[in-house]
Design a protein around this motif. Structure first.
Motif, PDB file in Angstrom:
ATOM      1  N   LEU A 151      34.839  41.318  20.068  1.00 50.47           N
ATOM      2  CA  LEU A 151      36.020  41.046  19.252  1.00 50.47           C
ATOM      3  C   LEU A 151      35.704  40.008  18.181  1.00 50.47           C
ATOM      4  CD1 LEU A 151      39.036  41.309  18.564  1.00 50.47           C
ATOM      5  CD2 LEU A 151      39.493  39.643  20.388  1.00 50.47           C
ATOM      6  N   SER A 152      34.998  38.958  18.547  1.00 55.50           N
ATOM      7  CA  SER A 152      34.678  37.921  17.563  1.00 55.50           C
ATOM      8  C   SER A 152      33.804  38.486  16.449  1.00 55.50           C
ATOM      9  CB  SER A 152      34.010  36.712  18.226  1.00 55.50           C
ATOM     10  OG  SER A 152      32.705  37.013  18.648  1.00 55.50           O
ATOM     11  N   TYR A 153      32.853  39.350  16.792  1.00 53.97           N
ATOM     12  CA  TYR A 153      32.000  39.971  15.760  1.00 53.97           C
ATOM     13  C   TYR A 153      32.819  40.887  14.854  1.00 53.97           C
ATOM     14  CZ  TYR A 153      28.084  38.410  18.678  1.00 53.97           C
ATOM     15  OH  TYR A 153      27.200  37.673  19.401  1.00 53.97           O
ATOM     16  N   LEU A 154      33.697  41.677  15.468  1.00 51.53           N
ATOM     17  CA  LEU A 154      34.520  42.594  14.668  1.00 51.53           C
ATOM     18  C   LEU A 154      35.409  41.827  13.696  1.00 51.53           C
ATOM     19  CD1 LEU A 154      35.523  45.175  17.427  1.00 51.53           C
ATOM     20  CD2 LEU A 154      34.063  45.622  15.425  1.00 51.53           C
ATOM     21  N   LEU A 155      35.990  40.731  14.159  1.00 51.99           N
ATOM     22  CA  LEU A 155      36.851  39.928  13.283  1.00 51.99           C
ATOM     23  C   LEU A 155      36.048  39.336  12.119  1.00 51.99           C
ATOM     24  CD1 LEU A 155      39.022  38.163  16.011  1.00 51.99           C
ATOM     25  CD2 LEU A 155      39.839  39.812  14.301  1.00 51.99           C
ATOM     26  N   GLU A 156      34.850  38.846  12.398  1.00 49.27           N
ATOM     27  CA  GLU A 156      34.009  38.275  11.345  1.00 49.27           C
ATOM     28  C   GLU A 156      33.586  39.342  10.346  1.00 49.27           C
ATOM     29  OE1 GLU A 156      30.726  35.692  12.439  1.00 49.27           O
ATOM     30  OE2 GLU A 156      31.797  35.122  14.261  1.00 49.27           O
ATOM     31  N   LEU A 157      33.165  40.497  10.843  1.00 42.16           N
ATOM     32  CA  LEU A 157      32.734  41.569   9.950  1.00 42.16           C
ATOM     33  C   LEU A 157      33.885  42.100   9.113  1.00 42.16           C
ATOM     34  CD1 LEU A 157      30.267  43.452  12.299  1.00 42.16           C
ATOM     35  CD2 LEU A 157      29.698  42.376  10.110  1.00 42.16           C
ATOM     36  N   ARG A 158      35.053  42.224   9.739  1.00 42.71           N
ATOM     37  CA  ARG A 158      36.216  42.700   8.982  1.00 42.71           C
ATOM     38  C   ARG A 158      36.539  41.733   7.855  1.00 42.71           C
ATOM     39  NH1 ARG A 158      40.849  42.627   6.844  1.00 42.71           N
ATOM     40  NH2 ARG A 158      42.294  44.347   7.008  1.00 42.71           N
ATOM     41  N   GLU A 159      36.502  40.441   8.149  1.00 44.15           N
ATOM     42  CA  GLU A 159      36.786  39.436   7.125  1.00 44.15           C
ATOM     43  C   GLU A 159      35.750  39.501   5.999  1.00 44.15           C
ATOM     44  OE1 GLU A 159      37.083  34.602   6.635  1.00 44.15           O
ATOM     45  OE2 GLU A 159      37.352  35.463   8.628  1.00 44.15           O
ATOM     46  N   ALA A 160      34.490  39.687   6.365  1.00 41.24           N
ATOM     47  CA  ALA A 160      33.433  39.774   5.358  1.00 41.24           C
ATOM     48  C   ALA A 160      33.621  40.992   4.455  1.00 41.24           C
ATOM     49  CB  ALA A 160      32.062  39.823   6.032  1.00 41.24           C
ATOM     50  N   TRP A 161      33.934  42.136   5.050  1.00 39.47           N
ATOM     51  CA  TRP A 161      34.151  43.349   4.250  1.00 39.47           C
ATOM     52  C   TRP A 161      35.397  43.216   3.379  1.00 39.47           C
ATOM     53  CZ3 TRP A 161      30.547  46.506   3.090  1.00 39.47           C
ATOM     54  CH2 TRP A 161      29.515  46.796   3.971  1.00 39.47           C
ATOM     55  N   ASP A 162      36.435  42.587   3.908  1.00 40.10           N
ATOM     56  CA  ASP A 162      37.659  42.380   3.127  1.00 40.10           C
ATOM     57  C   ASP A 162      37.360  41.492   1.920  1.00 40.10           C
ATOM     58  OD1 ASP A 162      40.456  42.645   2.583  1.00 40.10           O
ATOM     59  OD2 ASP A 162      40.784  40.679   3.484  1.00 40.10           O
ATOM     60  N   THR A 163      36.616  40.428   2.138  1.00 36.49           N
ATOM     61  CA  THR A 163      36.248  39.519   1.043  1.00 36.49           C
ATOM     62  C   THR A 163      35.397  40.249   0.014  1.00 36.49           C
ATOM     63  OG1 THR A 163      36.343  37.634   2.532  1.00 36.49           O
ATOM     64  CG2 THR A 163      35.103  37.338   0.493  1.00 36.49           C
ATOM     65  N   ALA A 164      34.424  41.022   0.485  1.00 38.80           N
ATOM     66  CA  ALA A 164      33.551  41.767  -0.433  1.00 38.80           C
ATOM     67  C   ALA A 164      34.354  42.786  -1.235  1.00 38.80           C
ATOM     68  CB  ALA A 164      32.449  42.467   0.349  1.00 38.80           C
ATOM     69  N   SER A 165      35.285  43.448  -0.580  1.00 37.36           N
ATOM     70  CA  SER A 165      36.123  44.446  -1.254  1.00 37.36           C
ATOM     71  C   SER A 165      36.978  43.800  -2.342  1.00 37.36           C
ATOM     72  CB  SER A 165      37.018  45.144  -0.230  1.00 37.36           C
ATOM     73  OG  SER A 165      37.955  45.969  -0.850  1.00 37.36           O
ATOM     74  N   LYS A 166      37.572  42.654  -2.010  1.00 35.87           N
ATOM     75  CA  LYS A 166      38.405  41.954  -2.998  1.00 35.87           C
ATOM     76  C   LYS A 166      37.566  41.463  -4.159  1.00 35.87           C
ATOM     77  CE  LYS A 166      41.998  40.588   0.241  1.00 35.87           C
ATOM     78  NZ  LYS A 166      42.503  39.523   1.096  1.00 35.87           N
ATOM     79  N   SER A 167      36.368  40.993  -3.870  1.00 35.87           N
ATOM     80  CA  SER A 167      35.462  40.526  -4.923  1.00 35.87           C
ATOM     81  C   SER A 167      35.058  41.678  -5.827  1.00 35.87           C
ATOM     82  CB  SER A 167      34.221  39.889  -4.295  1.00 35.87           C
ATOM     83  OG  SER A 167      33.310  39.518  -5.280  1.00 35.87           O
ATOM     84  N   LEU A 168      34.767  42.818  -5.235  1.00 35.14           N
ATOM     85  CA  LEU A 168      34.389  44.003  -6.001  1.00 35.14           C
ATOM     86  C   LEU A 168      35.547  44.462  -6.885  1.00 35.14           C
ATOM     87  CD1 LEU A 168      32.187  46.140  -6.485  1.00 35.14           C
ATOM     88  CD2 LEU A 168      33.222  47.453  -4.634  1.00 35.14           C
ATOM     89  N   ASN A 169      36.753  44.471  -6.337  1.00 33.86           N
ATOM     90  CA  ASN A 169      37.931  44.863  -7.112  1.00 33.86           C
ATOM     91  C   ASN A 169      38.184  43.892  -8.257  1.00 33.86           C
ATOM     92  OD1 ASN A 169      38.426  47.111  -5.548  1.00 33.86           O
ATOM     93  ND2 ASN A 169      39.886  46.076  -4.222  1.00 33.86           N
ATOM     94  N   LYS A 170      38.000  42.611  -8.007  1.00 33.23           N
ATOM     95  CA  LYS A 170      38.199  41.589  -9.032  1.00 33.23           C
ATOM     96  C   LYS A 170      37.199  41.777 -10.166  1.00 33.23           C
ATOM     97  CE  LYS A 170      38.714  36.592  -9.509  1.00 33.23           C
ATOM     98  NZ  LYS A 170      38.632  35.300  -8.805  1.00 33.23           N
ATOM     99  N   ASN A 171      35.928  42.036  -9.814  1.00 30.32           N
ATOM    100  CA  ASN A 171      34.908  42.258 -10.832  1.00 30.32           C
ATOM    101  C   ASN A 171      35.190  43.525 -11.636  1.00 30.32           C
ATOM    102  OD1 ASN A 171      33.524  39.949 -10.150  1.00 30.32           O
ATOM    103  ND2 ASN A 171      32.072  41.002  -8.823  1.00 30.32           N
ATOM    104  N   SER A 172      35.661  44.564 -10.970  1.00 30.18           N
ATOM    105  CA  SER A 172      35.995  45.809 -11.648  1.00 30.18           C
ATOM    106  C   SER A 172      37.130  45.608 -12.657  1.00 30.18           C
ATOM    107  CB  SER A 172      36.392  46.891 -10.649  1.00 30.18           C
ATOM    108  OG  SER A 172      35.310  47.207  -9.802  1.00 30.18           O
ATOM    109  N   GLU A 173      38.137  44.818 -12.256  1.00 28.75           N
ATOM    110  CA  GLU A 173      39.265  44.544 -13.145  1.00 28.75           C
ATOM    111  C   GLU A 173      38.832  43.733 -14.357  1.00 28.75           C
ATOM    112  OE1 GLU A 173      42.202  42.697 -10.690  1.00 28.75           O
ATOM    113  OE2 GLU A 173      42.585  44.512  -9.547  1.00 28.75           O
ATOM    114  N   GLN A 174      37.906  42.795 -14.148  1.00 29.53           N
ATOM    115  CA  GLN A 174      37.441  41.968 -15.236  1.00 29.53           C
ATOM    116  C   GLN A 174      36.619  42.772 -16.247  1.00 29.53           C
ATOM    117  OE1 GLN A 174      35.387  38.735 -13.345  1.00 29.53           O
ATOM    118  NE2 GLN A 174      37.270  37.595 -12.932  1.00 29.53           N
ATOM    119  N   GLN A 175      35.894  43.770 -15.776  1.00 24.59           N
ATOM    120  CA  GLN A 175      35.067  44.591 -16.662  1.00 24.59           C
ATOM    121  C   GLN A 175      35.895  45.622 -17.421  1.00 24.59           C
ATOM    122  OE1 GLN A 175      31.931  46.186 -14.262  1.00 24.59           O
ATOM    123  NE2 GLN A 175      30.885  44.210 -14.090  1.00 24.59           N
ATOM    124  N   ALA A 176      37.062  45.955 -16.896  1.00 21.39           N
ATOM    125  CA  ALA A 176      37.906  46.993 -17.518  1.00 21.39           C
ATOM    126  C   ALA A 176      38.624  46.476 -18.741  1.00 21.39           C
ATOM    127  CB  ALA A 176      38.911  47.520 -16.502  1.00 21.39           C
TER     128      ALA A 176
END
Length: 129
Positions: free
Chosen positions: A104-129
């Motif tokens: 459970l602790s690993y899943l929570l950490e990985l989920r948070e990491a993927w969520d952060t990466a996804s938000k960062s990717l979306n933010k970069n995409s918006e800035q380039q558009a």
């Protein structure tokens, strides 16, 4: 067959989700199932524990199937997922919640990491558009 409006909503949500959203949905499912499995062990309801720990394993298998080996991190994630499967099996066989808590602790950490990466990717995409 989809019967209820909620099932139709869920189906639409899956069909329209981005790959990042689908990945987060898998993590959410695994987290929910492992928590229910842990609860089953703690309640000494071993049928419930088995059902939900097996469902968690199935989700982790889906996460493994989604790995893209074009990226070096995929091999590392595969090893992490394999370890989580090992710990879940151990937890289920010995009816000990500690290994499942670790997963459970690993899943929570990985989920948070993927969520952060996804938000960062979306933010970069918006800035380039």
């Amino acid at each position: 067959m989809i019967n209820t409006p909620y099932q139709k909503y869920q189906q639409t949500q899956l069909q329209t989700a981005s790959p990042a959203q689908l990945l987060l949905m898998l993590y959410d499912g695994a987290i929910r199932f492992v928590r229910l499995g842990i609860a089953g062990i703690e309640e000494q309801d071993y049928e419930k524990a088995n059902t939900y720990l097996c469902k968690t394993q199935a989700v982790i298998h889906e996460l493994m199937a989604a790995l893209n080996y074009d990226y070096p991190i995929a091999k590392t994630l595969e090893q992490v997922y394999e370890y989580m499967l090992y710990r879940l099996i151990n937890s289920n066989l010995k009816k000990n919640s500690a290994p499942a808590q670790e997963v459970l602790s690993y899943l929570l950490e990985l989920r948070e990491a993927w969520d952060t990466a996804s938000k960062s990717l979306n933010k970069n995409s918006e800035q380039q558009a």
